[in-house]
Motif scaffolding. Structure first.
Motif, PDB file in Angstrom:
ATOM      1  N   MET A   1      24.418  15.186  -8.911  1.00  0.00           N
ATOM      2  CA  MET A   1      24.959  16.508  -9.095  1.00  0.00           C
ATOM      3  C   MET A   1      23.896  17.525  -8.709  1.00  0.00           C
ATOM      4  O   MET A   1      22.708  17.251  -8.816  1.00  0.00           O
ATOM      5  CB  MET A   1      25.459  16.689 -10.525  1.00  0.00           C
ATOM      6  N   ARG A   2      24.352  18.677  -8.250  1.00  0.00           N
ATOM      7  CA  ARG A   2      23.418  19.736  -7.860  1.00  0.00           C
ATOM      8  C   ARG A   2      22.878  20.448  -9.095  1.00  0.00           C
ATOM      9  O   ARG A   2      23.331  20.209 -10.208  1.00  0.00           O
ATOM     10  CB  ARG A   2      24.098  20.702  -6.923  1.00  0.00           C
ATOM     11  N   VAL A   3      21.914  21.321  -8.879  1.00  0.00           N
ATOM     12  CA  VAL A   3      21.193  21.950  -9.982  1.00  0.00           C
ATOM     13  C   VAL A   3      22.120  22.682 -10.952  1.00  0.00           C
ATOM     14  O   VAL A   3      21.915  22.609 -12.165  1.00  0.00           O
ATOM     15  CB  VAL A   3      20.054  22.868  -9.480  1.00  0.00           C
ATOM     16  N   ASP A   4      23.143  23.368 -10.454  1.00  0.00           N
ATOM     17  CA  ASP A   4      24.016  24.105 -11.367  1.00  0.00           C
ATOM     18  C   ASP A   4      24.749  23.157 -12.311  1.00  0.00           C
ATOM     19  O   ASP A   4      24.836  23.404 -13.515  1.00  0.00           O
ATOM     20  CB  ASP A   4      24.985  24.995 -10.607  1.00  0.00           C
ATOM     21  N   ALA A   5      25.249  22.058 -11.785  1.00  0.00           N
ATOM     22  CA  ALA A   5      25.958  21.076 -12.619  1.00  0.00           C
ATOM     23  C   ALA A   5      24.991  20.341 -13.540  1.00  0.00           C
ATOM     24  O   ALA A   5      25.305  20.078 -14.705  1.00  0.00           O
ATOM     25  CB  ALA A   5      26.709  20.081 -11.738  1.00  0.00           C
ATOM     26  N   ALA A   6      23.808  20.010 -13.036  1.00  0.00           N
ATOM     27  CA  ALA A   6      22.816  19.299 -13.859  1.00  0.00           C
ATOM     28  C   ALA A   6      22.364  20.173 -15.023  1.00  0.00           C
ATOM     29  O   ALA A   6      22.232  19.702 -16.155  1.00  0.00           O
ATOM     30  CB  ALA A   6      21.630  18.878 -13.006  1.00  0.00           C
ATOM     31  N   ALA A   7      22.127  21.459 -14.760  1.00  0.00           N
ATOM     32  CA  ALA A   7      21.733  22.380 -15.826  1.00  0.00           C
ATOM     33  C   ALA A   7      22.844  22.505 -16.860  1.00  0.00           C
ATOM     34  O   ALA A   7      22.586  22.437 -18.072  1.00  0.00           O
ATOM     35  CB  ALA A   7      21.396  23.747 -15.232  1.00  0.00           C
ATOM     36  N   HIS A   8      24.069  22.648 -16.387  1.00  0.00           N
ATOM     37  CA  HIS A   8      25.213  22.739 -17.303  1.00  0.00           C
ATOM     38  C   HIS A   8      25.326  21.459 -18.140  1.00  0.00           C
ATOM     39  O   HIS A   8      25.558  21.521 -19.346  1.00  0.00           O
ATOM     40  CB  HIS A   8      26.498  22.987 -16.512  1.00  0.00           C
ATOM     41  N   TYR A   9      25.157  20.313 -17.502  1.00  0.00           N
ATOM     42  CA  TYR A   9      25.245  19.027 -18.192  1.00  0.00           C
ATOM     43  C   TYR A   9      24.202  18.932 -19.316  1.00  0.00           C
ATOM     44  O   TYR A   9      24.468  18.385 -20.379  1.00  0.00           O
ATOM     45  CB  TYR A   9      25.053  17.886 -17.189  1.00  0.00           C
ATOM     46  N   CYS A  10      23.012  19.506 -19.056  1.00  0.00           N
ATOM     47  CA  CYS A  10      21.938  19.473 -20.062  1.00  0.00           C
ATOM     48  C   CYS A  10      22.032  20.626 -21.048  1.00  0.00           C
ATOM     49  O   CYS A  10      21.249  20.684 -22.007  1.00  0.00           O
ATOM     50  CB  CYS A  10      20.580  19.498 -19.360  1.00  0.00           C
ATOM     51  N   GLY A  11      22.954  21.549 -20.806  1.00  0.00           N
ATOM     52  CA  GLY A  11      23.160  22.646 -21.744  1.00  0.00           C
ATOM     53  C   GLY A  11      22.124  23.741 -21.658  1.00  0.00           C
ATOM     54  O   GLY A  11      21.842  24.407 -22.659  1.00  0.00           O
ATOM     55  N   VAL A  12      21.535  23.931 -20.482  1.00  0.00           N
ATOM     56  CA  VAL A  12      20.519  24.970 -20.300  1.00  0.00           C
ATOM     57  C   VAL A  12      20.849  25.775 -19.044  1.00  0.00           C
ATOM     58  O   VAL A  12      21.659  25.361 -18.223  1.00  0.00           O
ATOM     59  CB  VAL A  12      19.101  24.376 -20.186  1.00  0.00           C
ATOM     60  N   SER A  13      20.184  26.918 -18.889  1.00  0.00           N
ATOM     61  CA  SER A  13      20.370  27.717 -17.682  1.00  0.00           C
ATOM     62  C   SER A  13      19.697  27.023 -16.499  1.00  0.00           C
ATOM     63  O   SER A  13      18.852  26.135 -16.681  1.00  0.00           O
ATOM     64  CB  SER A  13      19.750  29.105 -17.864  1.00  0.00           C
ATOM     65  N   GLU A  14      20.064  27.436 -15.296  1.00  0.00           N
ATOM     66  CA  GLU A  14      19.446  26.859 -14.106  1.00  0.00           C
ATOM     67  C   GLU A  14      17.941  27.110 -14.102  1.00  0.00           C
ATOM     68  O   GLU A  14      17.170  26.221 -13.760  1.00  0.00           O
ATOM     69  CB  GLU A  14      20.073  27.425 -12.837  1.00  0.00           C
ATOM     70  N   SER A  15      17.526  28.304 -14.487  1.00  0.00           N
ATOM     71  CA  SER A  15      16.094  28.609 -14.477  1.00  0.00           C
ATOM     72  C   SER A  15      15.345  27.758 -15.503  1.00  0.00           C
ATOM     73  O   SER A  15      14.246  27.263 -15.224  1.00  0.00           O
ATOM     74  CB  SER A  15      15.838  30.096 -14.703  1.00  0.00           C
TER      75      SER A  15
END
Length: 72
Positions: free
Chosen positions: A1-15
């Motif tokens: 998954m790309r960064v936006d999906a990975a960040a969402h999956y981990c429950g954090v912002s992209e930054s």
């Protein structure tokens, strides 16, 4: 998954996600062409190690995908 999906999956912002990747807290991902991607299994392993939580996947009943979850 790309960064936006990975960040969402981990429950954090992209930054926050990218900051934690840079610091080594999160897996570095892999280059796939011009994009960096993360495997769900790698993120699950990181979550298990960091928080002691095991990801649970349930088999899906092809006839009724909700039957296992709802006890039907």
């Amino acid at each position: 998954m790309r960064v936006d999906a990975a960040a969402h999956y981990c429950g954090v912002s992209e930054s926050a996600f990218l900051s934690r990747v840079k610091s080594g807290q999160y897996p570095p991902g892999e280059k796939d062409g011009g994009a960096r991607v993360w495997l769900k299994d790698d993120l699950d392993e990181m979550i298990e190690q960091r928080f002691g939580v095991t990801a649970v996947s349930s088999p899906i009943d092809d006839d009724n995908p909700f039957s296992k979850r709802l006890g039907a």
